[in-house]
Design a protein around this motif. Structure first.
Motif, short mmCIF file in Angstrom:
data_model
loop_
_atom_site.label_atom_id
_atom_site.label_comp_id
_atom_site.label_asym_id
_atom_site.label_seq_id
_atom_site.Cartn_x
_atom_site.Cartn_y
_atom_site.Cartn_z
N GLY A 200 0.80 -1.21 0.00
CA GLY A 200 0.00 0.00 0.00
C GLY A 200 0.84 1.26 0.00
O GLY A 200 0.50 2.24 -0.68
N GLU A 201 1.94 1.26 0.73
CA GLU A 201 2.81 2.43 0.77
C GLU A 201 3.51 2.63 -0.57
O GLU A 201 3.64 3.77 -1.04
CB GLU A 201 3.82 2.28 1.90
CG GLU A 201 3.20 2.28 3.28
CD GLU A 201 4.20 2.12 4.40
OE1 GLU A 201 3.82 2.35 5.57
OE2 GLU A 201 5.37 1.77 4.12
N ILE A 202 3.94 1.55 -1.18
CA ILE A 202 4.60 1.65 -2.49
C ILE A 202 3.60 2.12 -3.54
O ILE A 202 3.90 3.00 -4.36
CB ILE A 202 5.21 0.28 -2.87
CG1 ILE A 202 6.33 -0.08 -1.89
CG2 ILE A 202 5.72 0.29 -4.30
CD1 ILE A 202 6.84 -1.51 -2.03
N LEU A 241 10.79 1.10 10.93
CA LEU A 241 9.66 1.03 10.01
C LEU A 241 8.46 0.39 10.68
O LEU A 241 7.33 0.81 10.50
CB LEU A 241 10.08 0.24 8.76
CG LEU A 241 9.08 0.06 7.62
CD1 LEU A 241 9.83 -0.15 6.31
CD2 LEU A 241 8.16 -1.11 7.85
N LEU A 242 8.72 -0.65 11.46
CA LEU A 242 7.62 -1.41 12.05
C LEU A 242 7.30 -0.97 13.47
O LEU A 242 6.58 -1.65 14.18
CB LEU A 242 7.96 -2.90 12.02
CG LEU A 242 8.14 -3.50 10.62
CD1 LEU A 242 8.52 -4.97 10.73
CD2 LEU A 242 6.89 -3.34 9.80
N ARG A 248 2.90 -2.11 11.73
CA ARG A 248 3.10 -3.51 12.14
C ARG A 248 1.92 -4.36 11.69
O ARG A 248 2.08 -5.50 11.24
CB ARG A 248 3.28 -3.60 13.65
CG ARG A 248 4.64 -3.12 14.15
CD ARG A 248 4.94 -3.72 15.52
NE ARG A 248 3.95 -3.34 16.52
CZ ARG A 248 4.05 -2.25 17.28
NH1 ARG A 248 5.09 -1.44 17.16
NH2 ARG A 248 3.11 -1.97 18.17
N LYS A 249 0.72 -3.80 11.81
CA LYS A 249 -0.48 -4.53 11.40
C LYS A 249 -0.46 -4.80 9.90
O LYS A 249 -0.74 -5.92 9.44
CB LYS A 249 -1.72 -3.73 11.78
CG LYS A 249 -3.03 -4.40 11.38
CD LYS A 249 -4.22 -3.55 11.80
CE LYS A 249 -5.53 -4.19 11.35
NZ LYS A 249 -6.70 -3.37 11.75
N HIS A 250 -0.13 -3.76 9.10
CA HIS A 250 -0.08 -3.95 7.64
C HIS A 250 0.99 -4.97 7.27
O HIS A 250 0.77 -5.81 6.38
CB HIS A 250 0.23 -2.61 6.96
CG HIS A 250 -0.94 -1.67 6.93
ND1 HIS A 250 -2.14 -1.99 6.33
CD2 HIS A 250 -1.08 -0.41 7.41
CE1 HIS A 250 -2.98 -0.98 6.44
NE2 HIS A 250 -2.36 0.00 7.10
N ALA A 251 2.14 -4.91 7.94
CA ALA A 251 3.21 -5.86 7.64
C ALA A 251 2.77 -7.28 7.96
O ALA A 251 3.04 -8.22 7.19
CB ALA A 251 4.47 -5.50 8.43
N ALA A 252 2.09 -7.47 9.08
CA ALA A 252 1.62 -8.80 9.47
C ALA A 252 0.59 -9.33 8.47
O ALA A 252 0.60 -10.51 8.11
CB ALA A 252 1.03 -8.76 10.87
N VAL A 253 -0.29 -8.45 8.00
CA VAL A 253 -1.30 -8.86 7.02
C VAL A 253 -0.63 -9.32 5.73
O VAL A 253 -0.97 -10.37 5.16
CB VAL A 253 -2.29 -7.71 6.73
CG1 VAL A 253 -3.14 -8.03 5.50
CG2 VAL A 253 -3.17 -7.46 7.93
N GLU A 254 0.37 -8.56 5.27
CA GLU A 254 1.00 -8.91 4.00
C GLU A 254 1.83 -10.19 4.13
O GLU A 254 1.92 -10.99 3.19
CB GLU A 254 1.85 -7.75 3.50
CG GLU A 254 0.99 -6.52 3.23
CD GLU A 254 1.52 -5.62 2.13
OE1 GLU A 254 2.62 -5.89 1.62
OE2 GLU A 254 0.82 -4.65 1.78
#
Length: 301
Positions: A200-202, A241-242, A248-254
């Motif tokens: 999403g950030e990219i 970053l996390l 952290r939530k977005h990273a865990a989802v991905e």
């Protein structure tokens, strides 16, 4: 063995694998890497295939285009629209037709079909480090507006982020590459506040670049997204970053998505945005990307 030394050596390797490890091995021998790979797939499960400058037209050209290295399903479908079904069709097709349809990617594909690949085989020690990870696509129809671009950019950013995580990298710079229907191409880039491997950030960075730098005087024919200035995710920068709960939530989802897709395929779970623009996003950006980042994006994939 009555053949060449290369064939004799490959026969010894196959026999050793079969007798000592209990597995069969198919080997391709050729004067370039592309045809060697092609030969290794031609006769299975236990054979040696030689493709030489004297016989490649007889052995390689009758094969379907899908057998050629880096031709995925979407490229195969595009070739079929041009009436190109075999490797020989690609090799003998007009250079102008291939270039108009695929740009530099088509030139690379045609060189492979003609046996003109002269890139050396590199050992792991000699191979270049990964400096960027990108993906681009020529869409089934023209990209006519901001909403079209958004769907394609999210599709591409998703695959870029997936591959970043697979290599344990995060990118600090995002680039977007655009080619309009008049075949004018240009690239713009921006720097992220923090290194990221979150799609999403990219995608948001890429979309901002398109909105800032493209006026839609003409529709777009192709789009690409690339992440560069890579940082290993084991670096302290990734900890920062996390550090925010939302990230952290977005990273865990991905990471969970990676697990689902590795088991059930990339298309097993998608954003709703993709489903609303199926005529633009009905491609597999992970499995079908191979030609595009090599030629369409300026960075090394």
């Amino acid at each position: 063995c009555d053949g060449s030394s290369d064939v004799c050596s490959s026969d010894l390797i196959r026999r050793a694998a079969r007798e000592e490890l209990g597995i069969t091995v198919s080997i391709g021998i050729s004067y370039n890497k592309v045809f060697a790979k092609l030969g290794s797939d031609m006769r299975k499960p236990d054979a040696t295939t030689v493709i030489s400058p004297n016989n490649y037209q007889q052995k390689a050209w009758p094969l379907p285009v899908s057998n050629l290295l880096y031709v995925g399903p979407s490229t195969q479908a595009h070739l079929a629209q041009l009436g190109l079904y075999t490797i020989g069709d690609i090799a003998t097709c007009s250079d102008a037709i291939i270039r108009r349809a695929f740009g530099k990617n088509g030139q690379t594909m045609q060189r492979y079909a003609r046996g003109e690949d002269d890139a050396p085989v590199l050992s792991a020690e000699e191979a270049d480090e990964i400096k960027s990870i990108g993906n681009s696509t020529t869409t089934p129809r023209d990209i006519a507006c901001d909403e079209d671009a958004k769907a394609v950019l999210y599709l591409l950013s998703d695959s870029v982020a997936t591959r970043l995580r697979a290599h344990r990298f995060a990118c600090r710079t995002v680039s977007v590459w655009m080619r309009d229907v008049a075949l004018n191409s240009f690239e713009r880039q921006c720097r992220l506040p923090m290194a990221s491997d979150i799609s999403g950030e990219i995608a948001q960075a890429a979309l901002s670049l398109v909105r800032e730098h493209y006026s839609w005087a003409l529709p777009l024919r192709s789009l690409g997204v690339r992440g560069s200035d890579l940082q290993p995710t084991t670096d302290s920068g990734q900890t920062s970053l996390l550090s925010e709960p939302g990230r952290r939530k977005h990273a865990a989802v991905e990471q969970a998505l990676d697990g689902i897709r590795s088991r059930y395929g990339h298309a097993s779970i998608q954003r709703g945005l993709m489903l609303s623009q199926r005529d633009l996003t009905n491609v597999n950006p992970v499995d079908d990307h191979a030609l595009q980042p090599l030629a369409a994006m300026r960075g090394r994939d």
